[in-house]
Design a protein around this motif. Structure first.
Motif, PDB file in Angstrom:
ATOM      1  N   GLU A  48      23.317 -24.267 -19.196  1.00 39.67           N
ATOM      2  CA  GLU A  48      24.619 -24.268 -18.533  1.00 39.67           C
ATOM      3  C   GLU A  48      25.728 -24.974 -19.320  1.00 39.67           C
ATOM      4  OE1 GLU A  48      21.935 -27.501 -17.378  1.00 39.67           O
ATOM      5  OE2 GLU A  48      21.781 -25.337 -17.114  1.00 39.67           O
ATOM      6  N   THR A  49      25.404 -25.977 -20.124  1.00 36.50           N
ATOM      7  CA  THR A  49      26.447 -26.683 -20.885  1.00 36.50           C
ATOM      8  C   THR A  49      26.205 -26.615 -22.385  1.00 36.50           C
ATOM      9  OG1 THR A  49      25.292 -28.820 -20.698  1.00 36.50           O
ATOM     10  CG2 THR A  49      26.903 -28.277 -18.984  1.00 36.50           C
ATOM     11  N   SER A  50      25.442 -25.614 -22.822  1.00 38.69           N
ATOM     12  CA  SER A  50      25.158 -25.442 -24.261  1.00 38.69           C
ATOM     13  C   SER A  50      24.597 -26.721 -24.870  1.00 38.69           C
ATOM     14  CB  SER A  50      26.428 -25.010 -25.009  1.00 38.69           C
ATOM     15  OG  SER A  50      26.971 -23.838 -24.472  1.00 38.69           O
ATOM     16  N   ASP A  51      23.651 -27.326 -24.159  1.00 37.95           N
ATOM     17  CA  ASP A  51      23.085 -28.591 -24.628  1.00 37.95           C
ATOM     18  C   ASP A  51      22.083 -28.341 -25.754  1.00 37.95           C
ATOM     19  OD1 ASP A  51      22.650 -31.376 -24.695  1.00 37.95           O
ATOM     20  OD2 ASP A  51      22.852 -31.481 -22.512  1.00 37.95           O
ATOM     21  N   ASP A  52      21.551 -29.438 -26.304  1.00 42.07           N
ATOM     22  CA  ASP A  52      20.733 -29.368 -27.511  1.00 42.07           C
ATOM     23  C   ASP A  52      19.311 -28.886 -27.257  1.00 42.07           C
ATOM     24  OD1 ASP A  52      22.742 -30.513 -29.340  1.00 42.07           O
ATOM     25  OD2 ASP A  52      22.519 -32.270 -28.058  1.00 42.07           O
ATOM     26  N   VAL A 158      10.522 -37.626 -22.664  1.00 39.38           N
ATOM     27  CA  VAL A 158      11.561 -38.602 -22.356  1.00 39.38           C
ATOM     28  C   VAL A 158      11.404 -39.007 -20.896  1.00 39.38           C
ATOM     29  CG1 VAL A 158      13.230 -36.799 -21.722  1.00 39.38           C
ATOM     30  CG2 VAL A 158      14.053 -39.054 -22.442  1.00 39.38           C
ATOM     31  N   HIS A 159      11.746 -40.240 -20.581  1.00 40.64           N
ATOM     32  CA  HIS A 159      11.783 -40.650 -19.177  1.00 40.64           C
ATOM     33  C   HIS A 159      12.940 -39.904 -18.508  1.00 40.64           C
ATOM     34  CE1 HIS A 159      12.168 -43.026 -15.534  1.00 40.64           C
ATOM     35  NE2 HIS A 159      11.030 -43.640 -15.827  1.00 40.64           N
ATOM     36  N   PRO A 160      12.740 -39.331 -17.327  1.00 36.11           N
ATOM     37  CA  PRO A 160      13.820 -38.569 -16.676  1.00 36.11           C
ATOM     38  C   PRO A 160      15.119 -39.349 -16.539  1.00 36.11           C
ATOM     39  CG  PRO A 160      11.741 -38.197 -15.533  1.00 36.11           C
ATOM     40  CD  PRO A 160      11.477 -39.276 -16.554  1.00 36.11           C
ATOM     41  N   ASP A 161      15.025 -40.669 -16.380  1.00 30.69           N
ATOM     42  CA  ASP A 161      16.236 -41.481 -16.228  1.00 30.69           C
ATOM     43  C   ASP A 161      16.968 -41.693 -17.545  1.00 30.69           C
ATOM     44  OD1 ASP A 161      15.626 -41.704 -13.557  1.00 30.69           O
ATOM     45  OD2 ASP A 161      14.749 -43.714 -13.717  1.00 30.69           O
ATOM     46  N   HIS A 162      16.316 -41.375 -18.664  1.00 24.83           N
ATOM     47  CA  HIS A 162      16.924 -41.612 -19.974  1.00 24.83           C
ATOM     48  C   HIS A 162      17.431 -40.332 -20.643  1.00 24.83           C
ATOM     49  CE1 HIS A 162      14.516 -45.619 -20.521  1.00 24.83           C
ATOM     50  NE2 HIS A 162      15.471 -45.708 -19.604  1.00 24.83           N
ATOM     51  N   VAL A 163      17.331 -39.202 -19.939  1.00 24.42           N
ATOM     52  CA  VAL A 163      17.829 -37.948 -20.509  1.00 24.42           C
ATOM     53  C   VAL A 163      19.337 -38.067 -20.725  1.00 24.42           C
ATOM     54  CG1 VAL A 163      18.203 -35.489 -20.101  1.00 24.42           C
ATOM     55  CG2 VAL A 163      16.043 -36.554 -19.422  1.00 24.42           C
ATOM     56  N   LYS A 164      19.794 -37.753 -21.923  1.00 25.31           N
ATOM     57  CA  LYS A 164      21.219 -37.823 -22.224  1.00 25.31           C
ATOM     58  C   LYS A 164      21.740 -36.423 -22.516  1.00 25.31           C
ATOM     59  CE  LYS A 164      21.385 -42.224 -21.712  1.00 25.31           C
ATOM     60  NZ  LYS A 164      21.983 -42.786 -20.495  1.00 25.31           N
ATOM     61  N   ARG A 165      22.501 -35.890 -21.576  1.00 21.60           N
ATOM     62  CA  ARG A 165      23.089 -34.565 -21.740  1.00 21.60           C
ATOM     63  C   ARG A 165      24.386 -34.674 -22.537  1.00 21.60           C
ATOM     64  NH1 ARG A 165      24.118 -31.365 -16.685  1.00 21.60           N
ATOM     65  NH2 ARG A 165      25.539 -33.085 -16.254  1.00 21.60           N
ATOM     66  N   ASN A 166      24.884 -33.544 -23.005  1.00 22.67           N
ATOM     67  CA  ASN A 166      26.170 -33.550 -23.686  1.00 22.67           C
ATOM     68  C   ASN A 166      27.326 -33.507 -22.687  1.00 22.67           C
ATOM     69  OD1 ASN A 166      26.088 -30.906 -22.757  1.00 22.67           O
ATOM     70  ND2 ASN A 166      26.485 -29.968 -24.759  1.00 22.67           N
ATOM     71  N   ALA A 167      27.005 -33.366 -21.393  1.00 22.79           N
ATOM     72  CA  ALA A 167      28.033 -33.141 -20.375  1.00 22.79           C
ATOM     73  C   ALA A 167      28.316 -34.356 -19.510  1.00 22.79           C
ATOM     74  CB  ALA A 167      27.609 -31.972 -19.483  1.00 22.79           C
ATOM     75  N   ASP A 168      27.857 -35.529 -19.918  1.00 21.26           N
ATOM     76  CA  ASP A 168      28.016 -36.706 -19.063  1.00 21.26           C
ATOM     77  C   ASP A 168      28.939 -37.772 -19.647  1.00 21.26           C
ATOM     78  OD1 ASP A 168      26.376 -35.708 -17.057  1.00 21.26           O
ATOM     79  OD2 ASP A 168      24.559 -36.447 -18.016  1.00 21.26           O
ATOM     80  N   ALA A 169      29.788 -37.394 -20.613  1.00 25.11           N
ATOM     81  CA  ALA A 169      30.773 -38.337 -21.135  1.00 25.11           C
ATOM     82  C   ALA A 169      31.751 -38.719 -20.025  1.00 25.11           C
ATOM     83  CB  ALA A 169      31.525 -37.724 -22.310  1.00 25.11           C
ATOM     84  N   GLN A 170      32.294 -39.925 -20.105  1.00 19.80           N
ATOM     85  CA  GLN A 170      33.214 -40.402 -19.072  1.00 19.80           C
ATOM     86  C   GLN A 170      34.522 -40.862 -19.699  1.00 19.80           C
ATOM     87  OE1 GLN A 170      31.404 -43.342 -16.497  1.00 19.80           O
ATOM     88  NE2 GLN A 170      29.471 -42.206 -16.347  1.00 19.80           N
ATOM     89  N   ALA A 171      35.606 -40.637 -18.976  1.00 17.42           N
ATOM     90  CA  ALA A 171      36.908 -41.098 -19.442  1.00 17.42           C
ATOM     91  C   ALA A 171      36.849 -42.601 -19.700  1.00 17.42           C
ATOM     92  CB  ALA A 171      37.977 -40.779 -18.409  1.00 17.42           C
ATOM     93  N   GLY A 172      37.388 -43.021 -20.841  1.00 25.01           N
ATOM     94  CA  GLY A 172      37.337 -44.420 -21.243  1.00 25.01           C
ATOM     95  C   GLY A 172      36.248 -44.699 -22.258  1.00 25.01           C
ATOM     96  N   ASP A 173      35.304 -43.769 -22.422  1.00 26.44           N
ATOM     97  CA  ASP A 173      34.253 -43.934 -23.430  1.00 26.44           C
ATOM     98  C   ASP A 173      34.835 -43.887 -24.842  1.00 26.44           C
ATOM     99  OD1 ASP A 173      32.277 -44.082 -21.529  1.00 26.44           O
ATOM    100  OD2 ASP A 173      31.380 -42.125 -21.959  1.00 26.44           O
ATOM    101  N   VAL A 174      34.107 -44.474 -25.767  1.00 27.16           N
ATOM    102  CA  VAL A 174      34.403 -44.309 -27.189  1.00 27.16           C
ATOM    103  C   VAL A 174      33.337 -43.383 -27.778  1.00 27.16           C
ATOM    104  CG1 VAL A 174      35.590 -46.498 -27.477  1.00 27.16           C
ATOM    105  CG2 VAL A 174      33.113 -46.398 -27.761  1.00 27.16           C
ATOM    106  N   LEU A 175      33.689 -42.711 -28.874  1.00 26.48           N
ATOM    107  CA  LEU A 175      32.785 -41.767 -29.528  1.00 26.48           C
ATOM    108  C   LEU A 175      32.332 -42.323 -30.870  1.00 26.48           C
ATOM    109  CD1 LEU A 175      34.566 -38.337 -28.920  1.00 26.48           C
ATOM    110  CD2 LEU A 175      32.557 -39.239 -27.735  1.00 26.48           C
TER     111      LEU A 175
END
Length: 351
Positions: A48-52, A158-175
């Motif tokens: 759905e979000t063209s993830d890796d 991976v632990h389900p709580d540690h999955v990092k999607r490409n779609a969960d960035a938040q305003a205020g984050d740094v890259l």
């Protein structure tokens, strides 16, 4: 290198490495119908979000990360080609926060053109990277192909709580970007015989460096999203992050790390066809500052084979993120931008 009686590996492929990827707009059209397929609740990450990679929840403690990646030669040395392809494939597991557990080989070779010795070197190159990652190649599939193709199916946990999607960035984050850019430009120069030995070594060093910081980064509370920068270039993968997260991304071009010698090569015209296809697909959603150098557009859309992780994290966790990268030997990791609230303008601004 290949034997004197065999052609250069790169001469057998119409495009090398992640530059072989189908352009983003065309791919989106192809996959349009797949989005309507039923999705089980255990599938934590799909298309759905063209993830890796895909992620499937097994139980409360484990989720399976599954991905595949393969391409045609980006270099002429068969062992190096195998190493690059395997590193690139395994990277998607790391990008989801997972730890690789095994791989399957995908092999398509023109057996009437390449010797079994050359093909064996490609497979050994891939196997050497899997040994480095601590995983076996547990099987695979081979075909007789017009162009040489090699890659892996890579599986991880991976632990389900540690999955990092490409779609969960938040305003205020740094890259934070983990590797310097320019692999596509280097590959274009190599194909035309214009890449010197020192630059070739830099190219091999970056494309065979496993993105091992991934699981450690994913375990940090302040890390919200991770992706790896590959065939669609920094601009393309930053846009995927922005669109999936419903945010805008701002990149500071002066802070983006570039492989030594790459800007000069780009100015001399060593640009891949994939760079232009990428820009045609998403350039309308990118705003370029008037003061950027002429080569910036080509480098932003430059396809990165086995590129670096792009991490979206809170400013408070930045020191931890950079420390993880440094601990794993990623000395060029750098803050390249920030995530902002969505507005009516382009999803990606580069200044």
């Amino acid at each position: 290198m290949s034997t004197s009686t065999e052609p250069r590996l790169t001469s057998l492929s119409h495009g090398g490495g992640c530059g072989c990827k189908i352009a983003p707009g065309v791919l989106s059209e192809i996959l349009k119908g797949a989005a309507s397929l039923p999705v089980p609740k255990e599938l934590l990450v799909g298309i759905e979000t063209s993830d890796d990679a895909a992620v499937y929840r097994l139980n409360d403690e484990q989720a399976l990360v599954a991905t595949t990646d393969f391409f045609m030669p980006i270099v002429d040395d068969p062992h190096d080609f195998g190493r690059i392809a395997a590193t690139n494939a395994i990277s998607d597991v790391y990008a989801m926060g997972g730890k690789p557990i095994l791989a399957l080989a995908l092999v398509g070779m023109p057996i009437s053109v390449l010797s079994t010795a050359t093909i064996g070197k490609i497979l050994e190159g891939g196997a050497s990277v899997c040994r480095q990652a601590g995983i076996p190649i547990a099987g695979g599939h081979t075909i007789d192909s017009v162009e040489p193709i090699y890659g892996l199916v890579a599986l991880g946990l991976v632990h389900p709580d540690h999955v990092k999607r490409n779609a969960d960035a938040q305003a205020g984050d740094v890259l934070v970007l983990g590797k310097a850019l320019g692999v596509g430009v280097m590959s274009a120069a190599l194909k035309k015989g214009m890449l010197d030995a020192a630059m070739y070594r830099r190219m091999i060093d970056t494309t065979t460096r496993l993105n091992t910081p991934g699981p450690e980064l994913a375990a940090l509370d302040g890390v919200h999203a991770i992706t790896d920068v590959t065939g669609f270039g920094l601009a393309g993968h930053a846009l995927e992050m922005a669109r999936g997260s419903g945010c805008s991304v701002e990149v500071d071009w002066s802070a983006v790390p570039l492989l030594e010698g790459v800007p000069a090569l780009a100015r001399d015209g060593f640009i891949t066809g994939a760079s232009g296809r990428n820009w045609a697909a998403y350039g309308a959603d990118v705003s370029l500052g008037a003061s950027l150098p002429a080569e910036a557009q080509a480098l932003l859309s430059d396809p990165q084979t086995s590129g670096g992780l792009l991490v979206s994290c809170t400013p408070q966790s930045l020191d931890q993120v950079l420390a993880v990268f440094k601990r794993h030997g990623f000395d060029s990791a750098a803050v390249v931008g920030r995530v902002a609230a969505a507005d009516a303008g382009p999803h990606l601004r580069v200044a």
